[in-house]
Motif scaffolding. Structure first.
Motif, PDB file in Angstrom:
ATOM      1  N   THR A  14     -36.340  28.992   3.905  1.00 36.90           N
ATOM      2  CA  THR A  14     -37.692  29.395   3.527  1.00 36.90           C
ATOM      3  C   THR A  14     -37.628  30.507   2.484  1.00 36.90           C
ATOM      4  O   THR A  14     -36.651  31.241   2.392  1.00 36.90           O
ATOM      5  CB  THR A  14     -38.498  29.870   4.745  1.00 36.90           C
ATOM      6  OG1 THR A  14     -37.985  31.115   5.224  1.00 36.90           O
ATOM      7  CG2 THR A  14     -38.458  28.835   5.860  1.00 36.90           C
ATOM      8  N   ASN A  38     -37.969  25.513   0.781  1.00 42.97           N
ATOM      9  CA  ASN A  38     -39.357  25.852   1.104  1.00 42.97           C
ATOM     10  C   ASN A  38     -39.783  27.110   0.366  1.00 42.97           C
ATOM     11  O   ASN A  38     -39.065  28.110   0.375  1.00 42.97           O
ATOM     12  CB  ASN A  38     -39.525  26.068   2.611  1.00 42.97           C
ATOM     13  CG  ASN A  38     -40.821  26.805   2.944  1.00 42.97           C
ATOM     14  OD1 ASN A  38     -40.837  28.019   3.065  1.00 42.97           O
ATOM     15  ND2 ASN A  38     -41.899  26.073   3.068  1.00 42.97           N
ATOM     16  N   ASN A  70     -40.573  21.930  -0.557  1.00 42.14           N
ATOM     17  CA  ASN A  70     -41.663  22.011   0.401  1.00 42.14           C
ATOM     18  C   ASN A  70     -42.450  23.273   0.122  1.00 42.14           C
ATOM     19  O   ASN A  70     -41.871  24.350   0.017  1.00 42.14           O
ATOM     20  CB  ASN A  70     -41.125  22.015   1.837  1.00 42.14           C
ATOM     21  CG  ASN A  70     -42.228  22.169   2.866  1.00 42.14           C
ATOM     22  OD1 ASN A  70     -42.630  23.268   3.206  1.00 42.14           O
ATOM     23  ND2 ASN A  70     -42.727  21.050   3.358  1.00 42.14           N
ATOM     24  N   MET A  83     -42.836  19.763   7.924  1.00 39.59           N
ATOM     25  CA  MET A  83     -41.638  19.934   7.091  1.00 39.59           C
ATOM     26  C   MET A  83     -40.392  19.458   7.833  1.00 39.59           C
ATOM     27  O   MET A  83     -39.547  18.744   7.264  1.00 39.59           O
ATOM     28  CB  MET A  83     -41.483  21.410   6.701  1.00 39.59           C
ATOM     29  CG  MET A  83     -40.213  21.717   5.934  1.00 39.59           C
ATOM     30  SD  MET A  83     -40.076  23.483   5.524  1.00 39.59           S
ATOM     31  CE  MET A  83     -39.881  24.219   7.165  1.00 39.59           C
ATOM     32  N   THR A 131     -41.639  28.926  12.357  1.00 41.55           N
ATOM     33  CA  THR A 131     -40.697  28.028  11.691  1.00 41.55           C
ATOM     34  C   THR A 131     -39.523  27.708  12.606  1.00 41.55           C
ATOM     35  O   THR A 131     -39.065  26.555  12.684  1.00 41.55           O
ATOM     36  CB  THR A 131     -40.201  28.653  10.376  1.00 41.55           C
ATOM     37  OG1 THR A 131     -41.325  29.019   9.574  1.00 41.55           O
ATOM     38  CG2 THR A 131     -39.336  27.673   9.596  1.00 41.55           C
TER      39      THR A 131
END
Length: 299
Positions: A14, A38, A70, A83, A131
């Motif tokens: 991320t 991401n 993403n 995701m 997440t």
């Protein structure tokens, strides 16, 4: 020294549209991982959007790797679950998660609005938790998972003007410690990195020479080791400029007070003994604090 590879592994990073996350994604892909890049693509304070993730995916593909972009919000569980589902549908699983996404809204606590405090905690702490939660059942089903959380020296030790950020970052370190315990029987290893790096987030905090010395690629080796197959678990790793340090939460032996000493005055009188670090320990779980107290009680 054997080579650390990630062939056959699927990794989610991320906040990977730039800075540390970009280097993590590029390095994982170069070592064989398939990578979900991401990034919401916002500015440092979390506003706006961009195609930062797609640019990193193009870098990975140009180098012969596999990646998808993403743009999901880490603090939106449904977007994170989608995701993970996309990665599993495309590549059959998810094995590695690096929680790196973050924002800054620095002000002294006196000037900080409740909204700015809540927003930073939402992105960092809640985003990390949600997440990770989106990946957790997959890790358990596979009996394999590697999770890297991102804390900070501001959380571990404090920093002027970062009450919101520091609170979130120490909360992340606490989340790590519990998940490392809960994940152990499914070979889910969970670690924390506290990086110091010259990135978009810190570009106005570093002098120019220091900014170059603290390049993000000098942090990435520590991050990749902590998500490798032979990684340790429940570690807090400081990293910056090619230096790596282990940070610990310790507990002194302390002192049992009774009688007249079991009072505020008694605590004050015995303060030096209470904080004496001789013989301090590094508890592996919260229960060990209770056990250390029990050891002081009369038998």
């Amino acid at each position: 020294m054997s080579s650390i590879r990630f062939d056959g592994r699927v990794a989610i990073v991320t906040g990977a549209g730039g800075g540390l996350g970009r280097h993590y994604a590029l390095d994982l892909a170069a070592r064989g991982a398939k990578v979900v890049v991401n990034d919401l693509g916002g500015a440092r304070d979390g506003t706006g959007q961009s195609d930062a993730a797609l640019a990193v995916v193009e870098e990975i593909r140009a180098a012969g790797g596999e990646a998808i972009a993403n743009g999901g919000d880490v603090a939106d569980y449904e977007q994170m679950a989608a995701m993970v589902a996309e990665a599993k549908a495309r590549w059959g699983g998810v094995h590695i998660l690096i929680n790196n996404a973050g924002v800054l809204r620095d002000k002294t606590f006196a000037k900080m609005t409740p909204e700015d405090f809540a927003f930073v905690v939402r992105v960092h702490l809640l985003g990390t938790a949600l997440t990770t939660k989106a990946c957790w059942d997959t890790f358990r089903e596979q009996n394999y998972g590697r999770v890297l959380m991102t804390s900070s020296s501001s959380g571990l030790f404090g920093n002027f003007g970062q009450a919101n950020y520091g609170a979130a970052k120490l909360g992340i370190a606490g989340l790590t410690r519990t998940l490392a315990i809960e994940g152990a029987r499914h070979d889910i290893r969970v670690n924390t990195i506290a990086p110091t790096a010259g990135t978009r987030m810190t570009e106005d905090l570093f002098p120019e020479a220091a900014f170059a010395a603290f390049a993000p690629e000098k942090v990435a080796p520590g991050a990749l080791y902590l998500v490798s197959e032979d990684a340790p678990t429940n570690v807090i790793l400081g990293a910056g400029a090619g230096a790596f340090q282990a940070a610990y939460i310790t507990l002194t032996p302390g002192m049992l007070l009774s009688g007249d000493d079991l009072s505020p005055e008694g605590v004050a009188a015995h303060w030096d003994a209470i904080v004496d670090r001789s013989g301090e320990i590094v508890p592996r779980s919260g229960a060990e604090q209770a056990m250390s107290i029990a050891a002081l009680l009369p038998s």
